[in-house]
Motif scaffolding. Structure first.
Motif, PDB file in Angstrom:
ATOM      1  N   UNK A  60       8.069 -43.011 -33.848  1.00 45.13           N
ATOM      2  CA  UNK A  60       8.196 -43.828 -35.054  1.00 45.13           C
ATOM      3  C   UNK A  60       9.429 -43.450 -35.867  1.00 45.13           C
ATOM      4  N   UNK A  61      10.387 -42.836 -35.207  1.00 42.47           N
ATOM      5  CA  UNK A  61      11.608 -42.393 -35.886  1.00 42.47           C
ATOM      6  C   UNK A  61      12.410 -43.580 -36.402  1.00 42.47           C
ATOM      7  N   UNK A  62      12.943 -43.422 -37.608  1.00 48.01           N
ATOM      8  CA  UNK A  62      13.820 -44.432 -38.203  1.00 48.01           C
ATOM      9  C   UNK A  62      14.970 -43.722 -38.910  1.00 48.01           C
ATOM     10  N   UNK A  63      16.135 -44.366 -38.953  1.00 45.68           N
ATOM     11  CA  UNK A  63      17.263 -43.826 -39.696  1.00 45.68           C
ATOM     12  C   UNK A  63      17.969 -42.705 -38.968  1.00 45.68           C
ATOM     13  N   UNK A  64      18.922 -42.109 -39.662  1.00 39.95           N
ATOM     14  CA  UNK A  64      19.797 -41.118 -39.050  1.00 39.95           C
ATOM     15  C   UNK A  64      19.680 -39.728 -39.649  1.00 39.95           C
ATOM     16  N   UNK A  65      19.005 -39.591 -40.786  1.00 41.74           N
ATOM     17  CA  UNK A  65      18.942 -38.297 -41.464  1.00 41.74           C
ATOM     18  C   UNK A  65      17.483 -37.867 -41.604  1.00 41.74           C
ATOM     19  N   UNK A  66      17.149 -36.758 -40.943  1.00 41.77           N
ATOM     20  CA  UNK A  66      15.767 -36.279 -40.873  1.00 41.77           C
ATOM     21  C   UNK A  66      15.660 -34.881 -41.447  1.00 41.77           C
ATOM     22  N   UNK A  67      14.563 -34.630 -42.157  1.00 40.81           N
ATOM     23  CA  UNK A  67      14.221 -33.295 -42.632  1.00 40.81           C
ATOM     24  C   UNK A  67      12.862 -32.930 -42.068  1.00 40.81           C
ATOM     25  N   UNK A  68      12.775 -31.773 -41.392  1.00 39.76           N
ATOM     26  CA  UNK A  68      11.495 -31.290 -40.894  1.00 39.76           C
ATOM     27  C   UNK A  68      11.003 -30.139 -41.749  1.00 39.76           C
ATOM     28  N   UNK A  69       9.770 -30.245 -42.208  1.00 36.05           N
ATOM     29  CA  UNK A  69       9.145 -29.179 -42.993  1.00 36.05           C
ATOM     30  C   UNK A  69       8.425 -28.223 -42.059  1.00 36.05           C
ATOM     31  N   UNK A  70       8.691 -26.927 -42.206  1.00 37.68           N
ATOM     32  CA  UNK A  70       8.027 -25.938 -41.377  1.00 37.68           C
ATOM     33  C   UNK A  70       8.402 -26.088 -39.922  1.00 37.68           C
ATOM     34  N   UNK A  71       9.682 -25.995 -39.634  1.00 37.61           N
ATOM     35  CA  UNK A  71      10.181 -26.311 -38.294  1.00 37.61           C
ATOM     36  C   UNK A  71       9.840 -25.254 -37.248  1.00 37.61           C
ATOM     37  N   UNK A  72       9.429 -24.067 -37.666  1.00 34.48           N
ATOM     38  CA  UNK A  72       9.001 -23.049 -36.711  1.00 34.48           C
ATOM     39  C   UNK A  72      10.066 -22.699 -35.694  1.00 34.48           C
TER      40      UNK A  72
END
Length: 247
Positions: A60-72
């Motif tokens: 369900x990815x959209x757009x070009x700029x992603x932030x992941x919380x708690x990326x481990x």
């Protein structure tokens, strides 16, 4: 959830993790990394089941700029397309410092508060993280304010507080954990998972106009291991009010 109940829920934060006995602390990093890498039969099966969460977020990815919380360990990046700018929040550097995916990440922050106020993301995502957060409502509110107008908040979580999830860890990862360490896995779970799935869903619903929910493997409460929440149109005034309560 009614406003009064939401207010009571928000007022229950920040929460604290129950103290972890020293025997658990001594093996914490080793067990975490083994779990992420599928180092035995039980964790390998758990990893295969967890791919559902990663795939729901990625497809369900959209757009070009992603932030992941708690990326481990940055293991989610294996499911994401290469052609995007990717930032991450992860306070524990030992998780990702040897990750082969590290060169795909533009910025790694130790805390959401480190991200510049004028930054906007097309997506803020998290996989099996929100159940751990001590300041959960404030993290969700901050994430909502970091989204672009068309942005989406995507969270995949275990169904903590429900029967199927309890049985899965108690008789799945919990049994081999005891054989390896002679320690009760329940102590670790109670230390780690301080937010229930119903609480997480209620807080996201309070701070976003629209949310879509999907369960796995069955679409029924107490019959699911994992829950996917796709939220759009953050209620910015609500998010700002939640953050003011933290001050």
């Amino acid at each position: 959830m009614k406003t009064q109940n939401i207010d009571q829920l928000i007022a229950s934060y920040p929460r604290t993790h129950p103290p972890l006995p020293q025997a658990f602390k001594d093996i914490y990093e080793k067990e975490y990394l083994a779990n992420r890498k599928g180092g035995n039969v039980a964790t390998s099966i758990a990893q295969k089941l967890e791919t559902w969460m990663h795939r729901q977020v990625a497809k369900n990815a959209t757009g070009e700029l992603t932030l992941e919380l708690g990326a481990g360990t940055l293991n989610h990046l294996a499911y994401e397309q290469q052609d995007q700018t990717y930032d991450a929040v992860e306070p524990a550097s030992f998780f990702y410092e040897n990750s082969p995916a590290l060169d795909r990440v533009r910025n790694i922050y130790a805390d959401l508060q480190e991200i510049p106020e004028n930054t906007r993301y097309d997506r803020v995502i998290s996989i099996a993280v929100l159940e751990h957060l001590q300041n959960l409502p404030f993290e969700i509110a901050r994430a909502g304010l970091l989204l672009a107008d068309h942005g989406r908040f995507q969270a995949a979580i275990p169904c903590e507080g429900e029967l199927a999830w309890y049985l899965a860890w108690r008789f799945g990862t919990g049994v081999p954990y005891w054989f390896r360490n002679k320690l009760d896995y329940g102590v670790l779970m109670r230390h780690e998972h301080i937010n229930k799935s119903d609480e997480i869903r209620s807080l996201i619903g309070h701070m976003f106009e629209t949310i879509r929910i999907k369960r796995f493997p069955l679409p029924l409460r107490h019959c699911s291991f994992y829950l996917y929440i796709d939220a759009q149109s953050p209620r910015k005034e609500v998010c700002e009010e939640v953050l003011r309560r933290k001050e």
